[in-house]
Enzyme design. Structure first.
Site, PDB file in Angstrom:
ATOM      1  N   ARG A   1       0.657  -1.143  -0.013  1.00 11.18           N
ATOM      2  CA  ARG A   1       0.068   0.059  -0.009  1.00 11.18           C
ATOM      3  C   ARG A   1       0.933   1.134  -0.076  1.00 11.18           C
ATOM      4  O   ARG A   1       1.239   1.750   1.091  1.00 11.18           O
ATOM      5  CB  ARG A   1      -1.078  -0.145   1.306  1.00 11.18           C
ATOM      6  CG  ARG A   1      -1.602   1.309   1.634  1.00 11.18           C
ATOM      7  CD  ARG A   1      -2.657   1.163   2.696  1.00 11.18           C
ATOM      8  NE  ARG A   1      -2.322   0.697   3.719  1.00 11.18           N
ATOM      9  CZ  ARG A   1      -1.558   1.144   4.859  1.00 11.18           C
ATOM     10  NH1 ARG A   1      -1.051   2.396   4.608  1.00 11.18           N
ATOM     11  NH2 ARG A   1      -1.177   0.672   5.857  1.00 11.18           N
TER      12      ARG A   1
ATOM     13  N   HIS B   1      -3.378   4.442   4.809  1.00 13.39           N
ATOM     14  CA  HIS B   1      -4.383   3.352   4.915  1.00 13.39           C
ATOM     15  C   HIS B   1      -5.608   4.060   4.618  1.00 13.39           C
ATOM     16  O   HIS B   1      -6.514   3.469   3.897  1.00 13.39           O
ATOM     17  CB  HIS B   1      -4.391   3.013   6.354  1.00 13.39           C
ATOM     18  CG  HIS B   1      -5.699   2.195   6.406  1.00 13.39           C
ATOM     19  ND1 HIS B   1      -6.092   0.903   6.293  1.00 13.39           N
ATOM     20  CD2 HIS B   1      -7.018   2.586   7.326  1.00 13.39           C
ATOM     21  CE1 HIS B   1      -7.099   0.526   6.513  1.00 13.39           C
ATOM     22  NE2 HIS B   1      -7.984   1.501   7.072  1.00 13.39           N
TER      23      HIS B   1
ATOM     24  N   TYR C   1       4.845   4.820  11.095  1.00 17.31           N
ATOM     25  CA  TYR C   1       5.139   3.544  11.273  1.00 17.31           C
ATOM     26  C   TYR C   1       5.894   2.691  10.222  1.00 17.31           C
ATOM     27  O   TYR C   1       6.284   1.665  10.294  1.00 17.31           O
ATOM     28  CB  TYR C   1       3.772   2.768  11.548  1.00 17.31           C
ATOM     29  CG  TYR C   1       2.707   2.759  10.397  1.00 17.31           C
ATOM     30  CD1 TYR C   1       2.782   2.127   9.115  1.00 17.31           C
ATOM     31  CD2 TYR C   1       1.541   3.630  10.600  1.00 17.31           C
ATOM     32  CE1 TYR C   1       1.934   2.312   8.231  1.00 17.31           C
ATOM     33  CE2 TYR C   1       0.780   3.724   9.524  1.00 17.31           C
ATOM     34  CZ  TYR C   1       0.628   3.153   8.360  1.00 17.31           C
ATOM     35  OH  TYR C   1      -0.051   3.324   7.428  1.00 17.31           O
TER      36      TYR C   1
END
Length: 394
Positions: free
Chosen positions: A278, A282, A291
């Site tokens: 990805r 998100h 992260y």
């Protein structure tokens, strides 16, 4: 009692499945050339270009609508960026009559099937032409005519629903199947296991396509499971499984094509694990810099599935720089112009709040609806879009 005869031993023997090694199916290198000994699937020029245009459309739509969300014109958005090959490649291998049950990042499948930019925009802005009548969050698309089940927010609910729908397809005997998409995070939900077990026991024509994109929101795959990804779980249900390079459009197309054959001809459910990444956040509410590193993202940007397909098309003399420039300009202009039109359309009529649930609106809902209209009439400045619909009555 097991369904097969088990070998008998006379001292304790424990196994952890490490003896199973699942390969990754690939056909196309990043430079657009086939791997040695690889053979491209039977894909003609018209279909290949339809796939490519759907991928580019999805990328441009995603870029523009995330920008619209940042400008405050849209409340929420989710991008497919980096996963276009996994989604469009698999959808292209299906029959248009097959059912698609998506998670929330499969707008490419809709684009491939012919969902127009107008239809995308109407849903995103929840206007009077939205099929969902403004009741869903943005990106929760649905299309009965394109056999694309309306998306719901709760994670993984579509997976057992796909098994049930496929059971109905098996009973109907019309030669159709269902595909359901989900991320590797959703594969940690109980619904995933219930769905696979039911599908295997009842032998229904369903394809479970897991987009393993590395992260369940901010949780990396390494912290989600100790085993070798999601694919080995199929063994527990005696189900056919394949792991595919999810950025390889040709591999995704061929793998799904064969999975559909197994599902429809033999009623054998199949699990496909598409290994991708990805590239975007998100959702528009997420900040991935918290992260994962920019260096990690840069590595995957070099594996861009759209560029890989474009290079393959150019190697076959099916695409050119001029055609690319024209497609980019045309799609960007269409997205912007369509967005402006969709924003100007009024919201769904107020009375749609109480329709579609019952055959006839029951008295208690009718009473509540009248109170809603009275409230809006009392405070019209607070509900400018609904005040006109609320006129009249007590």
């Amino acid at each position: 009692m097991t369904t097969t005869k088990s070998k008998v031993v006379y001292s304790p023997v424990f196994t952890d499945g490490a003896e199973f090694s699942i390969p990754t199916f690939k056909l196309l290198k990043q430079d657009g050339k086939l791997y040695k000994s690889a053979k491209a699937p039977d894909l003609d020029k018209d279909k290949a270009l339809r796939i490519y245009r759907a991928m580019v459309t999805t990328r441009i739509l995603d870029e523009r609508m995330l920008a619209a969300q940042r400008q405050g014109r849209l409340s929420f958005y989710m991008q497919c960026t980096g996963e276009e090959a996994a989604v469009v490649g698999s959808a292209a291998a299906l029959d248009d009559g097959d059912m698609i049950m998506a998670q929330y990042r499969e707008q490419g499948a809709l684009a491939y099937r012919g969902f127009t930019i107008d239809e995308f925009m109407n849903q995103l802005f929840g206007n009077e032409m939205d099929y969902g009548k403004g009741r869903q969050m943005p990106v929760h698309y649905g299309s009965a005519k394109l056999n694309y089940m309306t998306i719901s927010s709760p994670l993984a609910t579509q997976i057992p629903q796909a098994t049930g729908y496929a059971y109905g397809q098996k009973m109907a005997g019309d030669g159709q199947c269902t595909i359901t998409y989900f991320g590797e995070g959703a594969a940690s939900e109980g619904d995933f296991h219930a769905a696979l077990n039911m599908a295997a026991v009842h032998r229904v024509p369903v394809i479970f396509l897991c987009r393993n994109n590395g992260y369940a929101i901010s949780t990396p795959a390494a912290e989600q499971f100790a085993a070798d990804g999601v694919a080995p779980r199929a063994y527990g249900y005696k189900m056919d499984v394949i792991r595919v390079d999810g950025n390889d459009i040709l591999a995704m197309y061929q793998a799904t094509q064969e999975a559909r054959r197994l599902a429809v001809e033999d009623n054998r459910p199949v699990l496909i694990e598409a290994m991708s990444y990805r590239l975007a956040a998100h959702s528009s509410s997420d900040d991935p810099s918290g992260y994962r590193s920019k260096d990690e993202e840069a590595v995957w940007r070099e594996k861009d599935p759209i560029l890989r397909m474009r290079l393959w098309l150019e190697s076959k003399k099916w695409w050119s720089e001029d055609e690319e420039k024209d497609l980019q300009e045309t799609m960007r202009r269409e997205v912007l112009e369509t967005m402006k039109r969709a924003q100007k359309r009024p919201p769904p009529p107020l009375d749609t709040l109480v329709t579609d649930v019952y055959d006839e609106v029951p008295p208690h809902l009718a009473e509540q609806f009248e109170k809603v209209k009275a409230h809006i009439r009392k405070y019209p400045d607070e509900y400018p879009k609904s005040a006109e619909h609320a006129k009249g009555g007590a």
